[in-house]
Design an enzyme around this catalytic site. Sequence first.
Site, PDB file in Angstrom:
ATOM      1  N   ASN A 100       0.822  -1.185   0.070  1.00  9.97           N
ATOM      2  CA  ASN A 100      -0.122   0.181   0.269  1.00  9.97           C
ATOM      3  C   ASN A 100       0.533   1.600   0.132  1.00  9.97           C
ATOM      4  OD1 ASN A 100      -1.997   1.824   0.256  1.00  9.97           O
ATOM      5  ND2 ASN A 100      -2.366   1.672   2.594  1.00  9.97           N
ATOM      6  N   LYS A 110       0.553   3.878  -0.327  1.00  8.84           N
ATOM      7  CA  LYS A 110      -0.723   5.378   0.355  1.00  8.84           C
ATOM      8  C   LYS A 110      -0.203   6.703  -0.800  1.00  8.84           C
ATOM      9  CE  LYS A 110       0.273   3.250   4.634  1.00  8.84           C
ATOM     10  NZ  LYS A 110       0.418   3.739   5.660  1.00  8.84           N
ATOM     11  N   HIS A 129     -10.079   0.906   4.656  1.00 10.14           N
ATOM     12  CA  HIS A 129      -7.869   1.006   5.570  1.00 10.14           C
ATOM     13  C   HIS A 129      -8.410   2.121   6.245  1.00 10.14           C
ATOM     14  CE1 HIS A 129      -4.346   2.619   6.247  1.00 10.14           C
ATOM     15  NE2 HIS A 129      -3.798   1.292   5.897  1.00 10.14           N
ATOM     16  N   GLU A 179      -6.766   4.419   7.653  1.00 12.30           N
ATOM     17  CA  GLU A 179      -6.842   6.157   7.772  1.00 12.30           C
ATOM     18  C   GLU A 179      -7.881   6.484   7.412  1.00 12.30           C
ATOM     19  OE1 GLU A 179      -2.676   5.139   5.555  1.00 12.30           O
ATOM     20  OE2 GLU A 179      -1.792   4.777   7.532  1.00 12.30           O
ATOM     21  N   GLU A 229      -5.973  -5.333  10.389  1.00 12.93           N
ATOM     22  CA  GLU A 229      -5.222  -4.712   9.779  1.00 12.93           C
ATOM     23  C   GLU A 229      -5.221  -3.570  11.361  1.00 12.93           C
ATOM     24  OE1 GLU A 229      -2.837  -3.516   6.893  1.00 12.93           O
ATOM     25  OE2 GLU A 229      -4.453  -1.738   6.661  1.00 12.93           O
ATOM     26  N   GLY A 234       2.247   1.722  10.612  1.00 11.85           N
ATOM     27  CA  GLY A 234       2.538   3.222  10.428  1.00 11.85           C
ATOM     28  C   GLY A 234       3.521   3.665  11.724  1.00 11.85           C
ATOM     29  N   SER A 236       2.690  -2.597  10.663  1.00 10.27           N
ATOM     30  CA  SER A 236       4.291  -2.807  10.580  1.00 10.27           C
ATOM     31  C   SER A 236       5.009  -4.005  10.446  1.00 10.27           C
ATOM     32  CB  SER A 236       4.846  -1.822  12.009  1.00 10.27           C
ATOM     33  OG  SER A 236       4.288  -0.951  12.120  1.00 10.27           O
TER      34      SER A 236
HETATM   35  C1  PEP Z   1      -1.131   0.305   5.816  1.00 10.08           C
HETATM   36  O1  PEP Z   1      -0.840   1.230   5.293  1.00 10.08           O
HETATM   37  O2  PEP Z   1      -2.419  -0.895   5.006  1.00 10.08           O
HETATM   38  C2  PEP Z   1      -0.218  -0.644   6.347  1.00 10.08           C
HETATM   39  C3  PEP Z   1       0.242  -1.775   7.023  1.00 10.08           C
HETATM   40  O3  PEP Z   1       0.808  -0.114   7.177  1.00 10.08           O
HETATM   41  P1  PEP Z   1       2.803  -0.188   7.409  1.00 10.08           P
HETATM   42  O4  PEP Z   1       2.588  -1.175   6.907  1.00 10.08           O
HETATM   43  O5  PEP Z   1       3.670   1.045   7.282  1.00 10.08           O
HETATM   44  O6  PEP Z   1       2.294  -0.064   9.016  1.00 10.08           O
END
Ligand code: PEP
Length: 255
Positions: A13, A15, A98, A100, A170, A176, A216
């Site tokens: 992703n 972003k 997601h 976000e 998630e 992040g 992460s």
């Molecule tokens: C994501 O954006 O779905 C995500 C898991 O980000 P990160 O790996 O940076 O935590």
Amino acid sequence: MKKDVRKAVIAGNWKMNKTPSQAAELAKELRETVAGADCDVIVCVPFVDLQAVSEAVKGSNIHVGAQNCHFEKSGAFTGEISADMLAEMGVEYVIIGHSERRTYFGETDVTVNLRTKAALAAGLKVILCVGEYLEQREQGITAEIVSMQTKIALAGISAEELKNVIIAYEPVWAIGTGKTATSDQAEEVCAEIRAVVCGLYGEAAAEGLTIQYGGSMNAGNADELLSKVNVDGGLIGGASLKAADFGKIVAAASK
Ligand code: PEP
């Protein structure tokens, strides 16, 4: 992972990162890095990068996805993109729900359901995101939250359509932040999601469903997370922007 029963899928992703020229450059690098993968590889890129990335990965094993789509087919929705628009471009996947988008853009379980239905109707495959906030985990209601998100998101979706859905667990507190869920925490919630899907669609559909962990995940922890039987892959944010790191995660899922 249980690769004899279901697909292992690593999705990046990106972003809101990379201009079209930067995106094409990274995609070309990735082509080399993931060429021998024994798992599905997807990159979900900003809308304006879709064309450049699709061209850059043509003929490779990399699939292309978007990061959102609107639930209406067309109309007065300034700034939005429909599922049909993505499908006509040759885009295969779309991330829906997601955290976000839920946190910053007013996405609700109901609009996640509407977007999922619209995407599937347009022939797209959906990476459907669910996950709890830290306060919810601390309250001990992770299973309830994630079950409810899953049930509402899948309302009205047939067993046939479910074959085009991947669920990404998630935990919001891990996205992040550099704070990864332990592999046991990831396994516990992914197993819970599978049990919910089993209740809705039956054993065979649940066993065949790919459930990713996201939060992460990186080159250093991917092996451990993917060693869990209900963790069938990863949705990768930060580490998907570096070809070498993403390649190592893909390699972990290819074992
Ligand atoms: C994501 O954006 O779905 C995500 C898991 O980000 P990160 O790996 O940076 O935590």
